[in-house]
Motif scaffolding. Structure first.
Motif, PDB file in Angstrom:
ATOM      1  N   PRO A 346      82.167  18.154  23.924  1.00 23.55           N
ATOM      2  CA  PRO A 346      81.020  17.476  24.544  1.00 23.55           C
ATOM      3  C   PRO A 346      79.715  17.923  23.868  1.00 23.55           C
ATOM      4  CG  PRO A 346      82.459  18.485  26.196  1.00 23.55           C
ATOM      5  CD  PRO A 346      82.882  19.023  24.868  1.00 23.55           C
ATOM      6  N   TRP A 347      78.709  17.064  23.888  1.00 23.28           N
ATOM      7  CA  TRP A 347      77.426  17.395  23.276  1.00 23.28           C
ATOM      8  C   TRP A 347      76.319  16.610  23.970  1.00 23.28           C
ATOM      9  CZ3 TRP A 347      74.730  13.821  19.829  1.00 23.28           C
ATOM     10  CH2 TRP A 347      75.361  12.585  19.704  1.00 23.28           C
ATOM     11  N   ASP A 348      75.074  16.963  23.698  1.00 21.19           N
ATOM     12  CA  ASP A 348      73.916  16.327  24.324  1.00 21.19           C
ATOM     13  C   ASP A 348      73.248  15.405  23.316  1.00 21.19           C
ATOM     14  OD1 ASP A 348      74.128  17.719  26.821  1.00 21.19           O
ATOM     15  OD2 ASP A 348      73.457  19.522  25.749  1.00 21.19           O
ATOM     16  N   GLY A 352      67.661   7.512  23.106  1.00 25.36           N
ATOM     17  CA  GLY A 352      67.801   6.339  22.261  1.00 25.36           C
ATOM     18  C   GLY A 352      68.949   5.470  22.729  1.00 25.36           C
ATOM     19  N   PRO A 353      69.906   5.169  21.829  1.00 26.79           N
ATOM     20  CA  PRO A 353      71.018   4.274  22.204  1.00 26.79           C
ATOM     21  C   PRO A 353      71.787   4.760  23.423  1.00 26.79           C
ATOM     22  CG  PRO A 353      70.982   4.620  19.832  1.00 26.79           C
ATOM     23  CD  PRO A 353      69.969   5.576  20.417  1.00 26.79           C
ATOM     24  N   PHE A 354      71.950   6.089  23.566  1.00 25.35           N
ATOM     25  CA  PHE A 354      72.719   6.594  24.698  1.00 25.35           C
ATOM     26  C   PHE A 354      72.018   6.272  26.017  1.00 25.35           C
ATOM     27  CE2 PHE A 354      73.901   9.929  27.747  1.00 25.35           C
ATOM     28  CZ  PHE A 354      75.281   9.777  27.731  1.00 25.35           C
ATOM     29  N   ASP A 355      70.691   6.428  26.049  1.00 27.15           N
ATOM     30  CA  ASP A 355      69.955   6.160  27.279  1.00 27.15           C
ATOM     31  C   ASP A 355      69.950   4.683  27.635  1.00 27.15           C
ATOM     32  OD1 ASP A 355      69.342   8.843  27.571  1.00 27.15           O
ATOM     33  OD2 ASP A 355      67.541   8.687  26.332  1.00 27.15           O
ATOM     34  N   ALA A 363      73.481  -4.981  32.867  1.00 28.33           N
ATOM     35  CA  ALA A 363      73.121  -6.354  32.531  1.00 28.33           C
ATOM     36  C   ALA A 363      74.360  -7.208  32.274  1.00 28.33           C
ATOM     37  CB  ALA A 363      72.209  -6.358  31.302  1.00 28.33           C
ATOM     38  N   ALA A 364      75.441  -6.594  31.825  1.00 31.56           N
ATOM     39  CA  ALA A 364      76.683  -7.329  31.562  1.00 31.56           C
ATOM     40  C   ALA A 364      77.576  -7.396  32.795  1.00 31.56           C
ATOM     41  CB  ALA A 364      77.436  -6.672  30.408  1.00 31.56           C
ATOM     42  N   ASP A 365      77.030  -6.944  33.974  1.00 28.63           N
ATOM     43  CA  ASP A 365      77.769  -6.973  35.237  1.00 28.63           C
ATOM     44  C   ASP A 365      79.035  -6.125  35.155  1.00 28.63           C
ATOM     45  OD1 ASP A 365      78.007  -7.711  37.883  1.00 28.63           O
ATOM     46  OD2 ASP A 365      79.230  -9.494  37.441  1.00 28.63           O
ATOM     47  N   LEU A 366      78.912  -4.977  34.514  1.00 27.87           N
ATOM     48  CA  LEU A 366      80.015  -4.028  34.421  1.00 27.87           C
ATOM     49  C   LEU A 366      79.749  -2.868  35.352  1.00 27.87           C
ATOM     50  CD1 LEU A 366      80.534  -4.119  30.544  1.00 27.87           C
ATOM     51  CD2 LEU A 366      82.090  -4.995  32.297  1.00 27.87           C
ATOM     52  N   PRO A 367      80.747  -2.041  35.657  1.00 21.70           N
ATOM     53  CA  PRO A 367      80.569  -0.949  36.626  1.00 21.70           C
ATOM     54  C   PRO A 367      79.408  -0.025  36.245  1.00 21.70           C
ATOM     55  CG  PRO A 367      82.892  -1.231  36.101  1.00 21.70           C
ATOM     56  CD  PRO A 367      82.148  -2.105  35.158  1.00 21.70           C
ATOM     57  N   ARG A 368      78.714   0.470  37.298  1.00 16.97           N
ATOM     58  CA  ARG A 368      77.650   1.447  37.078  1.00 16.97           C
ATOM     59  C   ARG A 368      78.279   2.773  36.654  1.00 16.97           C
ATOM     60  NH1 ARG A 368      72.551   0.379  39.036  1.00 16.97           N
ATOM     61  NH2 ARG A 368      72.354  -1.649  40.077  1.00 16.97           N
ATOM     62  N   MET A 369      77.567   3.477  35.769  1.00 15.67           N
ATOM     63  CA  MET A 369      78.108   4.715  35.214  1.00 15.67           C
ATOM     64  C   MET A 369      77.162   5.881  35.502  1.00 15.67           C
ATOM     65  SD  MET A 369      80.931   3.782  33.708  1.00 15.67           S
ATOM     66  CE  MET A 369      81.774   3.289  32.228  1.00 15.67           C
ATOM     67  N   THR A 370      77.725   7.055  35.724  1.00 14.43           N
ATOM     68  CA  THR A 370      76.940   8.280  35.852  1.00 14.43           C
ATOM     69  C   THR A 370      76.990   9.036  34.529  1.00 14.43           C
ATOM     70  OG1 THR A 370      78.852   9.506  36.679  1.00 14.43           O
ATOM     71  CG2 THR A 370      77.414   8.435  38.305  1.00 14.43           C
ATOM     72  N   ILE A 371      75.943   9.826  34.266  1.00 12.33           N
ATOM     73  CA  ILE A 371      75.811  10.528  32.988  1.00 12.33           C
ATOM     74  C   ILE A 371      76.187  12.001  33.167  1.00 12.33           C
ATOM     75  CG2 ILE A 371      74.200  11.277  31.211  1.00 12.33           C
ATOM     76  CD1 ILE A 371      72.551   8.811  31.729  1.00 12.33           C
ATOM     77  N   ARG A 372      76.978  12.473  32.231  1.00 16.92           N
ATOM     78  CA  ARG A 372      77.225  13.909  32.095  1.00 16.92           C
ATOM     79  C   ARG A 372      77.383  14.212  30.617  1.00 16.92           C
ATOM     80  NH1 ARG A 372      82.268  17.589  34.370  1.00 16.92           N
ATOM     81  NH2 ARG A 372      81.426  19.607  33.666  1.00 16.92           N
ATOM     82  N   ARG A 373      76.336  14.835  30.059  1.00 14.52           N
ATOM     83  CA  ARG A 373      76.255  15.111  28.618  1.00 14.52           C
ATOM     84  C   ARG A 373      76.458  13.804  27.831  1.00 14.52           C
ATOM     85  NH1 ARG A 373      78.456  20.822  26.700  1.00 14.52           N
ATOM     86  NH2 ARG A 373      76.644  20.463  25.342  1.00 14.52           N
ATOM     87  N   ASN A 374      77.503  13.681  26.979  1.00 18.06           N
ATOM     88  CA  ASN A 374      77.684  12.433  26.216  1.00 18.06           C
ATOM     89  C   ASN A 374      78.701  11.503  26.865  1.00 18.06           C
ATOM     90  OD1 ASN A 374      79.775  14.303  25.527  1.00 18.06           O
ATOM     91  ND2 ASN A 374      80.288  13.060  23.731  1.00 18.06           N
ATOM     92  N   LEU A 385      83.206   6.236  29.112  1.00 15.51           N
ATOM     93  CA  LEU A 385      82.808   6.021  27.722  1.00 15.51           C
ATOM     94  C   LEU A 385      82.225   7.319  27.189  1.00 15.51           C
ATOM     95  CD1 LEU A 385      81.016   2.528  27.887  1.00 15.51           C
ATOM     96  CD2 LEU A 385      83.336   3.028  27.091  1.00 15.51           C
ATOM     97  N   ARG A 386      82.682   7.716  25.992  1.00 13.48           N
ATOM     98  CA  ARG A 386      82.165   8.929  25.364  1.00 13.48           C
ATOM     99  C   ARG A 386      81.424   8.528  24.083  1.00 13.48           C
ATOM    100  NH1 ARG A 386      86.767  13.683  26.218  1.00 13.48           N
ATOM    101  NH2 ARG A 386      87.138  13.220  28.450  1.00 13.48           N
ATOM    102  N   PHE A 387      80.185   9.031  23.986  1.00 11.72           N
ATOM    103  CA  PHE A 387      79.339   8.699  22.839  1.00 11.72           C
ATOM    104  C   PHE A 387      79.603   9.720  21.731  1.00 11.72           C
ATOM    105  CE2 PHE A 387      75.039   8.478  20.753  1.00 11.72           C
ATOM    106  CZ  PHE A 387      75.173   7.168  20.305  1.00 11.72           C
ATOM    107  N   GLY A 388      80.084   9.240  20.595  1.00 13.75           N
ATOM    108  CA  GLY A 388      80.413  10.128  19.493  1.00 13.75           C
ATOM    109  C   GLY A 388      79.232  10.403  18.595  1.00 13.75           C
TER     110      GLY A 388
END
Length: 425
Positions: A346-348, A352-355, A363-374, A385-388
């Motif tokens: 995991p990383w921080d 930018g794109p992650f935010d 906006a695409a009517d997909l499930p709301r997500m909570t943030i924890r690191r990446n 979803l994990r941001f690489g």
């Protein structure tokens, strides 16, 4: 003493040659046979006639071939019941030409040995040419004619005769010497006399220029070669996927077939990668990474709950559990080194794109997500979803609330595409 050719010699008759067994094999395998074909093809202005002549020759349409000094004659069967009389003429050498040629041969015992062995080294022909004796035909030296109504030079019947003649020259270069007006027995007798005369010559006596060896800078392999090998065909394109190993028998005392198949599969995958990408995409940094790559590339080793003996042994060799290795292999298939890093570290990420990803998902009517690191995780704890570090989004799935995350689906630069792809699967 001057050697005199026998232009009135008795003809040499060669029975009809068999059909060419290999459809696209060259007619000549010796370099001098191919020089004959080159002279024929550079004389012709019509590739279609040459192509049809090659077909006639391969089919065995050329009947008995009769050769006399300066002339080749044969009947060639075409599309009509009655065959046509095809003929090829070639200039014979003068007595002075023969003197120069024989001097060049007698100058080197290897030349005599080669002729006796039915070979014609390039060094011999080069020495002859330095004496201004053209033994092999050049462009325009072959003069074809035929009784057919086609006035092409050559027509397809004469071309077929010329191609078949190349096969005769391959077998015996003395056929070419005979065409030029030299009888084999007389030539060999004259060479023996000249060789004996050279051996009895006083030491230090100057030799004529025609008996000197090949000029400087000529490689020995090129000068002494007698065999012509056509250029290799271009390599076949690589297949779209690596091949699979054959089924191997279980022989007592031999390695287990499954282990051998495992190694063969890995070798095929590496070879395919080299062919398609030109580099080694499997340049791993540790035994663990190499074990993950192997597990990811072998279809028989992957799974989540049931594992083969080979898979368990591979995991044990790197001090991991089979489940941990299977999870890592899934991440490797998803994104290679970057996919494995996204699973394990995991990383921080910076702003930018992650935010902006959560807004794009809403906006695409997909499930709301909570943030924890990446990581972005849905409320049920089943989608993630994990941001690489390569700025791609890697989809994961788990049983709700189990925190047992497994890579699933394909990585995507767009978080919406990564999540919808996983949902669709």
């Amino acid at each position: 003493m001057s050697y005199v050719s026998r232009t009135g010699s008795a003809p040499r008759v060669f029975p009809q040659l068999p059909t060419h067994s290999t459809p696209h094999a060259p007619f000549a395998t010796s370099w001098w046979g191919n020089a004959w074909i080159t002279a024929l093809e550079e004389t012709s202005m019509d590739a279609a006639r040459l192509s049809r002549g090659r077909a006639y020759a391969r089919e065995g349409s050329v009947d008995t071939i009769t050769i006399t000094p300066g002339r080749i004659v044969a009947y060639v069967h075409g599309s009509r019941p009655r065959p046509y009389r095809a003929e090829i003429r070639l200039r014979t050498l003068t007595p002075q030409d023969w003197d120069h040629f024989l001097d060049a041969v007698a100058a080197d015992p290897a030349h005599i040995a080669a002729l006796l062995d039915k070979d014609m080294p390039q060094a011999l022909v080069q020495a002859s040419e330095r004496s201004e004796v053209q033994l092999l035909p050049c462009t325009g030296d072959l003069i074809p004619s035929c009784s057919c109504p086609d006035h092409g030079r050559p027509c397809k019947h004469a071309a077929a005769l010329a191609y078949q003649t190349a096969r005769l020259l391959d077998a015996d270069p003395f056929v070419l010497l005979y065409l030029r007006g030299g009888e084999e027995a007389d030539l060999l007798d004259e060479l023996a006399r000249r060789n004996a005369r050279r051996a009895a010559a006083p030491e230090g006596e100057a030799l004529p220029a025609s008996v000197m060896g090949p000029g400087p800078g000529v490689p020995a392999r090129e000068a002494l070669t007698t065999e012509y090998r056509p250029a290799l065909p271009p390599p076949l394109p690589p297949p779209p996927h690596p091949g699979e190993p054959p089924l191997l028998p279980d022989v007592p005392g031999a390695p287990a077939p499954a282990s051998l198949e495992f190694l063969a599969t890995d070798a095929a995958a590496r070879a395919h990668a080299y062919l398609t990408k030109g580099t080694d995409p499997f340049a791993v940094t540790s035994p663990w990474h190499d074990a993950v790559r192997l597990a990811a590339s072998h279809p028989g080793l992957t799974g989540r709950r049931t594992f083969s003996r080979q898979f368990a042994e591979l995991a044990r060799a790197v001090d991991r559990t089979p489940t941990g290795l299977s999870r890592a292999a899934a991440a490797w298939r998803q994104g290679g080194e970057e996919g494995l890093s996204t699973l394990e570290t995991p990383w921080d990420p910076p702003a930018g794109p992650f935010d902006r990803a959560r807004g794009a998902l809403i906006a695409a009517d997909l499930p709301r997500m909570t943030i924890r690191r990446n990581h972005l995780t849905n409320a049920a704890g089943s989608l993630q979803l994990r941001f690489g570090r390569d700025a791609r989004w890697y989809p994961y799935r788990s049983e709700p609330g189990a925190e047992d995350w497994w890579p699933e689906g394909e990585a995507d630069e767009d978080p919406v595409g990564a999540l919808t792809g996983m949902l669709g699967s």
